[in-house]
Design a protein around this motif. Structure first.
Motif, PDB file in Angstrom:
ATOM      1  N   ALA A  14       0.826  -1.203   0.000  1.00  0.00           N
ATOM      2  CA  ALA A  14       0.000   0.000   0.000  1.00  0.00           C
ATOM      3  C   ALA A  14       0.858   1.249   0.000  1.00  0.00           C
ATOM      4  CB  ALA A  14      -0.911  -0.002   1.236  1.00  0.00           C
ATOM      5  N   VAL A  15       1.869   1.241   0.867  1.00  0.00           N
ATOM      6  CA  VAL A  15       2.745   2.404   0.952  1.00  0.00           C
ATOM      7  C   VAL A  15       3.431   2.677  -0.378  1.00  0.00           C
ATOM      8  CG1 VAL A  15       4.728   3.369   2.155  1.00  0.00           C
ATOM      9  CG2 VAL A  15       3.074   1.977   3.406  1.00  0.00           C
ATOM     10  N   LEU A  16       3.986   1.635  -0.987  1.00  0.00           N
ATOM     11  CA  LEU A  16       4.735   1.807  -2.232  1.00  0.00           C
ATOM     12  C   LEU A  16       3.844   2.286  -3.364  1.00  0.00           C
ATOM     13  CD1 LEU A  16       6.979  -1.387  -2.055  1.00  0.00           C
ATOM     14  CD2 LEU A  16       7.657   0.984  -1.594  1.00  0.00           C
ATOM     15  N   LEU A  17       2.672   1.645  -3.480  1.00  0.00           N
ATOM     16  CA  LEU A  17       1.781   1.994  -4.583  1.00  0.00           C
ATOM     17  C   LEU A  17       1.245   3.411  -4.423  1.00  0.00           C
ATOM     18  CD1 LEU A  17       0.454   0.985  -7.159  1.00  0.00           C
ATOM     19  CD2 LEU A  17      -1.471   0.164  -5.777  1.00  0.00           C
ATOM     20  N   ALA A  18       0.890   3.771  -3.180  1.00  0.00           N
ATOM     21  CA  ALA A  18       0.337   5.096  -2.970  1.00  0.00           C
ATOM     22  C   ALA A  18       1.363   6.180  -3.255  1.00  0.00           C
ATOM     23  CB  ALA A  18      -0.181   5.218  -1.531  1.00  0.00           C
ATOM     24  N   ARG A  19       2.610   5.929  -2.896  1.00  0.00           N
ATOM     25  CA  ARG A  19       3.656   6.917  -3.146  1.00  0.00           C
ATOM     26  C   ARG A  19       3.904   7.114  -4.635  1.00  0.00           C
ATOM     27  NH1 ARG A  19       8.037   5.321   1.568  1.00  0.00           N
ATOM     28  NH2 ARG A  19       6.932   6.333   3.288  1.00  0.00           N
ATOM     29  N   GLU A  63      -1.856  13.758   3.586  1.00  0.00           N
ATOM     30  CA  GLU A  63      -0.862  13.687   2.514  1.00  0.00           C
ATOM     31  C   GLU A  63      -1.106  12.483   1.616  1.00  0.00           C
ATOM     32  OE1 GLU A  63       2.821  13.591   4.637  1.00  0.00           O
ATOM     33  OE2 GLU A  63       2.930  15.776   4.819  1.00  0.00           O
ATOM     34  N   ASN A  64      -0.489  12.548   0.432  1.00  0.00           N
ATOM     35  CA  ASN A  64      -0.517  11.430  -0.531  1.00  0.00           C
ATOM     36  C   ASN A  64      -1.936  11.041  -0.933  1.00  0.00           C
ATOM     37  OD1 ASN A  64       2.447  10.950  -0.453  1.00  0.00           O
ATOM     38  ND2 ASN A  64       1.994  10.398   1.670  1.00  0.00           N
ATOM     39  N   LEU A  65      -2.768  12.058  -1.181  1.00  0.00           N
ATOM     40  CA  LEU A  65      -4.121  11.818  -1.667  1.00  0.00           C
ATOM     41  C   LEU A  65      -4.119  11.760  -3.186  1.00  0.00           C
ATOM     42  CD1 LEU A  65      -6.167  14.259   0.621  1.00  0.00           C
ATOM     43  CD2 LEU A  65      -5.831  11.803   0.920  1.00  0.00           C
ATOM     44  N   CYS A  66      -5.116  11.057  -3.721  1.00  0.00           N
ATOM     45  CA  CYS A  66      -5.278  10.986  -5.177  1.00  0.00           C
ATOM     46  C   CYS A  66      -6.249  12.067  -5.647  1.00  0.00           C
ATOM     47  CB  CYS A  66      -5.793   9.609  -5.573  1.00  0.00           C
ATOM     48  SG  CYS A  66      -4.745   8.249  -5.029  1.00  0.00           S
ATOM     49  N   LYS A 584      -0.866   3.073  12.368  1.00  0.00           N
ATOM     50  CA  LYS A 584      -1.961   3.408  11.461  1.00  0.00           C
ATOM     51  C   LYS A 584      -1.406   4.111  10.233  1.00  0.00           C
ATOM     52  CE  LYS A 584      -5.987   3.673  14.491  1.00  0.00           C
ATOM     53  NZ  LYS A 584      -7.137   4.495  14.941  1.00  0.00           N
ATOM     54  N   LEU A 585      -1.937   3.721   9.067  1.00  0.00           N
ATOM     55  CA  LEU A 585      -1.541   4.330   7.806  1.00  0.00           C
ATOM     56  C   LEU A 585      -2.789   4.766   7.052  1.00  0.00           C
ATOM     57  CD1 LEU A 585       0.595   4.865   5.512  1.00  0.00           C
ATOM     58  CD2 LEU A 585      -0.017   2.589   4.666  1.00  0.00           C
ATOM     59  N   ALA A 586      -2.824   6.011   6.606  1.00  0.00           N
ATOM     60  CA  ALA A 586      -3.905   6.519   5.768  1.00  0.00           C
ATOM     61  C   ALA A 586      -3.258   7.286   4.631  1.00  0.00           C
ATOM     62  CB  ALA A 586      -4.840   7.415   6.567  1.00  0.00           C
ATOM     63  N   GLN A 587      -3.179   6.656   3.475  1.00  0.00           N
ATOM     64  CA  GLN A 587      -2.425   7.233   2.370  1.00  0.00           C
ATOM     65  C   GLN A 587      -3.124   6.937   1.056  1.00  0.00           C
ATOM     66  OE1 GLN A 587       1.772   6.810   2.588  1.00  0.00           O
ATOM     67  NE2 GLN A 587       2.066   6.818   0.379  1.00  0.00           N
ATOM     68  N   GLY A 588      -3.575   8.006   0.409  1.00  0.00           N
ATOM     69  CA  GLY A 588      -4.248   7.829  -0.868  1.00  0.00           C
ATOM     70  C   GLY A 588      -5.477   6.961  -0.735  1.00  0.00           C
ATOM     71  N   LYS A 589      -5.511   5.902  -1.526  1.00  0.00           N
ATOM     72  CA  LYS A 589      -6.645   4.997  -1.518  1.00  0.00           C
ATOM     73  C   LYS A 589      -6.485   3.859  -0.513  1.00  0.00           C
ATOM     74  CE  LYS A 589      -7.850   5.900  -6.343  1.00  0.00           C
ATOM     75  NZ  LYS A 589      -8.158   5.288  -7.667  1.00  0.00           N
ATOM     76  N   TRP A 590      -5.440   3.932   0.288  1.00  0.00           N
ATOM     77  CA  TRP A 590      -5.150   2.869   1.241  1.00  0.00           C
ATOM     78  C   TRP A 590      -5.366   3.335   2.678  1.00  0.00           C
ATOM     79  CZ3 TRP A 590      -3.643  -2.179   0.347  1.00  0.00           C
ATOM     80  CH2 TRP A 590      -3.297  -2.501  -0.982  1.00  0.00           C
ATOM     81  N   TYR A 641      -8.359  -1.031   0.526  1.00  0.00           N
ATOM     82  CA  TYR A 641      -7.915  -0.344  -0.687  1.00  0.00           C
ATOM     83  C   TYR A 641      -9.121  -0.035  -1.570  1.00  0.00           C
ATOM     84  CZ  TYR A 641      -5.755   0.495  -5.219  1.00  0.00           C
ATOM     85  OH  TYR A 641      -5.381   1.042  -6.420  1.00  0.00           O
ATOM     86  N   GLU A 642      -9.194   1.232  -2.028  1.00  0.00           N
ATOM     87  CA  GLU A 642     -10.267   1.634  -2.937  1.00  0.00           C
ATOM     88  C   GLU A 642      -9.777   1.428  -4.372  1.00  0.00           C
ATOM     89  OE1 GLU A 642     -13.399   5.329  -3.572  1.00  0.00           O
ATOM     90  OE2 GLU A 642     -11.388   5.750  -2.801  1.00  0.00           O
ATOM     91  N   ILE A 643     -10.299   0.393  -5.013  1.00  0.00           N
ATOM     92  CA  ILE A 643      -9.859   0.027  -6.358  1.00  0.00           C
ATOM     93  C   ILE A 643     -10.223   1.121  -7.351  1.00  0.00           C
ATOM     94  CG2 ILE A 643     -10.045  -1.717  -8.166  1.00  0.00           C
ATOM     95  CD1 ILE A 643     -10.845  -3.704  -5.931  1.00  0.00           C
ATOM     96  N   VAL A 644     -11.483   1.488  -7.397  1.00  0.00           N
ATOM     97  CA  VAL A 644     -11.971   2.640  -8.149  1.00  0.00           C
ATOM     98  C   VAL A 644     -12.971   3.327  -7.245  1.00  0.00           C
ATOM     99  CG1 VAL A 644     -11.627   1.597 -10.430  1.00  0.00           C
ATOM    100  CG2 VAL A 644     -13.800   1.267  -9.237  1.00  0.00           C
TER     101      VAL A 644
END
Length: 800
Positions: A14-19, A63-66, A584-590, A641-644
């Protein structure tokens, strides 16, 4: 362990993909209309499960929002909530100004400062989840949270388990009052109607020290909605039907305000439930129906600086206990645990016979609050009246209609506290609690009392400190409690005995939340808490009908020694040290969370199997309360994870290893490891119509860390030869091997339609989709029968 590694892999992925794909930042500052900084305001991104509290300067930062559309929700105690729609294409900074509300929250709220715990250790089920689980018991509903399980006694009795412990080690706050019934039994479910709650919060550590002892495992907070203060009258109607048990539920709520008295509100709520016999995939579980009639009333005034509220609730239930759990001879008992179909199985019926429970619980609460400058004074009084009757299969029609166990428990509680805002970075709460209990046997049972009459006098004082810095939040708490028991009962020789003794000890907690790099945070809490043994653990004497067992207390030898004045000096209170660490991690869609804990309990009290014996009304499995040293080591993990847009997948896992440290052995009835995966699609239209569909798969592993097995026929054969298998071998054992692993699937869908100023919601769900045969290890009826099969549930919820 493979399940945990899978979660950790997803966590890192999740971390890698969101970054790689999402790098937008949404930040801002929250203050009021006079430009006063609001530190600790809650800021949430709806439909993403991301949320945080503003720092000492009122700032928040995601941070790291889509790219996409976001709904930002801002809440702060005493202010009107704000909702903002954001179209996020680049970095954006918001300035939020909140308006002072004409009402303050009730004296007890689910808030970090009120409970004295760090936010990383809490999980809250909001209105959406409660709506989707409507009609289920409190214990069933709480299973939505990773790390929370249940211990069961058939299909209708569920008791919450947090990190492997339950009953007296879980503190339940019902509308701010600590729930006090005959909760010493694992088959005594909490007398709470989930329909009264707006949200349910679970605190997985011993942090909520302001409410007294007993929170060795955690705390459950049941919070109703605030009383309305506007002039509109509204409400809700819930209709739920279930195929398994042919059950039906009707629950309604009506609320409004008093037009001529600004700030006054009122609410009336009621629930009716009825179910017949539940059914496994192959046979009926005879005599497992239940009935429930509940209602509550509330009225109160809430102004900007003061408030007063009165609340009354009544919970009434009749619950059948599986008929096949009662046997007439030792041989029948041995065969009952080996039968493919339980003895006395009949056709479906709504009739509830013996054995059964009849329980009524009344709660009256008066609370008030007053604000003077930087101080807020809170006070509340609670009265609970609990009536419990348990009916056994007894010889003769007249005796069968008499309860074999019957008690009335009166509980008075008084809580007072002062909350002080020392600065925008520092708050303090000090207070005291008092409780008086009077428990008495109801005459006419014609049985030896299972527990004696007793009085319980308890008092405690506490201090809580909360300090906020830019990237760190500190919580500290300290309290002292004293408890005095006065006990009077009769032993097997019908000789009167009396006891008076006391316990006293200190509880301390400390917690810190660190905001690490980017969207990652770490919360660590360490607590040392204790609880005195309850009267049932000390003095149980005989047949416990609902448990289908004979149970004896820690002081059995002293009771039977014909000493009139007992001291109970051989019994020590439980003392637990629990350490919880949560990332806790909240990053982008993760969103992801990983929590590890260790709970070491000194003088741990548990029901230890000791064989088979006869109490005059048939043979039962024999248990005796025993003390040992126990450790509970575990981990909870979840990732989403929010796919779409609208489509998300979620995985969670709970792993637990419990051990009897003194005997280097395993403990009985410890929840086994489990993993759950779900996929959910939801969509909201411009016309405010909502649709969702969700599929879920849950895998529960076989409990491999279970004690040795000594079957009933082995005990009986040895007894016939004059051999006591447990005279020299004191290891723990179970009467039956742990059941096999199982997988359950479920499907749920719902559709909401706005109609003028009202809302109509339809839901359909299927649990145990494939009608799987299984037995849950923590279900005490697993000795006699399978768990329930497929259940189709349909509900209609109308809000106006």
């Amino acid at each position: 362990m493979k399940s945990l590694l899978t979660i950790l892999f997803l966590f890192n992925a999740a971390v890698l993909l969101a970054r790689q794909n999402c790098s937008i930042t949404l930040s801002g500052k929250v203050q009021d209309e006079s430009n006063r900084i609001l530190a600790g305001a809650t800021v949430q991104l709806a439909n993403t499960n991301q949320g945080q509290a503003t720092d000492a300067g009122g700032h928040f930062r995601f941070e790291n929002l889509c790219k996409g559309n976001y709904t930002v929700l801002i809440h702060f105690l005493g202010y009107e909530p704000v909702e903002k729609q954001i179209d996020l294409n680049a970095n954006k900074e918001l300035q939020i100004a909140l308006t002072l509300s004409e009402k303050l929250l009730q004296a007890v709220v689910v808030e970090d400062r009120a409970t004295g715990t760090t936010p990383g250790t809490t999980t809250t089920l909001g209105a959406r989840v409660l709506n989707e689980t409507s009609g289920k018991t409190l214990g069933e509903t709480l299973q939505q949270i990773s790390g929370v399980n249940t211990i069961q006694s058939g299909p209708a009795i569920f008791k919450p388990v947090i990190h492997g412990v339950h009953s007296q080690r879980i503190l339940i706050l019902n509308n701010g009052i600590r729930q006090e019934g005959q909760q010493w039994g694992a088959e005594h479910a909490p007398e709470i109607d989930p329909f009264v709650a707006e949200n349910l919060t679970v605190i997985k550590d011993a942090g909520a020290i302001k409410y007294g002892t007993d929170a060795l495992g955690g705390v459950i907070v049941v919070t109703p909605a605030e009383l309305p203060v506007d002039e509109k009258t509204g409400g809700a109607l819930h209709l739920v039907g279930n195929s398994n048990g042919r059950a039906g539920t009707v629950s309604g709520l009506l609320e409004g305000s008093v037009k001529k008295l600004k700030g006054w509100g009122w609410r009336a709520q009621g629930t009716l439930k009825q179910s017949g016999d539940s059914q496994t995939p192959d046979y009926v579980l005879s005599n497992t129906g239940f009935r429930e009639q509940n209602f509550s009333l509330a009225t109160g005034y809430h102004g900007t600086t003061k408030g007063l509220e009165v609340f009354y609730s009544r919970f009434n239930t009749t619950i059948g206990i599986l008929r096949g759990s009662a046997s007439s001879s030792s041989e029948d008992l041995a065969l009952a645990m080996e039968r493919s179909v339980p003895q006395y199985t009949t056709d479906f019926t709504y009739h509830i016979r013996e054995p059964r429970q009849e329980v009524t619980h009344n709660l009256i609460k008066i609370n008030g609050h007053l604000q003077r400058g930087r101080h807020v004074w809170n006070a509340q009084y609670g009265l609970q009246i609990n009536n419990r009757k348990e009916f056994d299969v007894r010889r003769g029609a007249a005796l069968s209609q008499r309860p074999a166990l019957a008690y009335t428990l009166y509980t008075h509680t008084l809580d007072a506290e002062r909350e002080t805002t020392l600065s925008e970075f520092h708050s303090r709460c000090v207070g005291l609690n008092g409780m008086i209990q009077d428990n008495n046997k109801i005459d006419g049972t014609q049985t030896l009392p299972f527990i004696p009459n007793f009085r319980n006098y308890s008092a405690g004082i506490f201090w809580i400190e909360k300090i906020t810095r830019e990237k760190v939040t500190y919580d500290f708490g300290l309290r002292y409690d004293y408890r005095l028991y006065q006990v009077a009962g009769f032993n097997f020789q019908n000789k009167l005995y009396k006891t008076q003794f006391s316990f006293g000890n200190v509880t301390a907690t400390a917690g810190t939340t660190f905001k690490l790099t980017g969207p990652l945070s770490l919360t660590t809490t360490l607590g040392s808490t204790w609880r005195p043994p309850n009267v049932a653990e000390l003095y149980s004497l005989g047949t416990h009908q609902s448990a289908a067992a004979i149970e004896y207390g820690l002081l059995l030898d002293e009771i039977t020694s014909q000493i009139k004045e007992l001291k109970g000096s051989s019994v020590k209170p439980e003392h637990a040290v629990k350490w919880v660490n949560t990332f806790k991690l909240a990053q982008g869609k993760w969103q992801a969370e990983l929590s590890g804990y260790i709970n070491y309990i000194f003088n741990y009290i548990y029901l230890k199997p000791r064989g088979i014996t006869d109490a005059g009304r048939g043979p039962f499995a024999y248990f005796r309360y025993t003390q040992t040293e126990a450790s509970f080591l575990g981990a909870d993990a979840s990732a989403q994870y929010e796919i779409v847009t609208g489509l998300s997948v979620r995985m969670s896992a709970s792993l637990l290893r419990a051990k009897d440290e003194r005997q280097n052995d395993y403990l009985i009835f410890i929840p086994s490891n489990r993993v759950e995966t779900s996929i959910r699609y939801e969509k909201k239209t411009e016309r405010k119509r909502e649709f969702y569909i969700q599929a879920r798969i849950k895998y529960v592993a076989r409990q491999t860390r279970a004690p040795r097995v000594v079957a009933p026929h082995q005990i009986l054969e040895a007894k016939q030869q004059g051999i006591d298998l447990f005279e020299t071998d004191t290891r723990n054992f179970d009467f039956m091997a742990a059941p096999a692993a199982y997988t359950l699937g479920s499907l749920q869908t719902g559709y909401t339609v706005p109609v003028n100023h009202t809302k109509l919601n339809f839901q359909l769900s299927v649990d145990n989709l494939t009608n799987t045969r299984y037995r849950e290890y923590t279900n005490r009826m697993r000795y006699f029968a399978n768990d329930i099969g497929r259940n189709i549930s349909a509900s209609i919820n109308f809000t106006f």
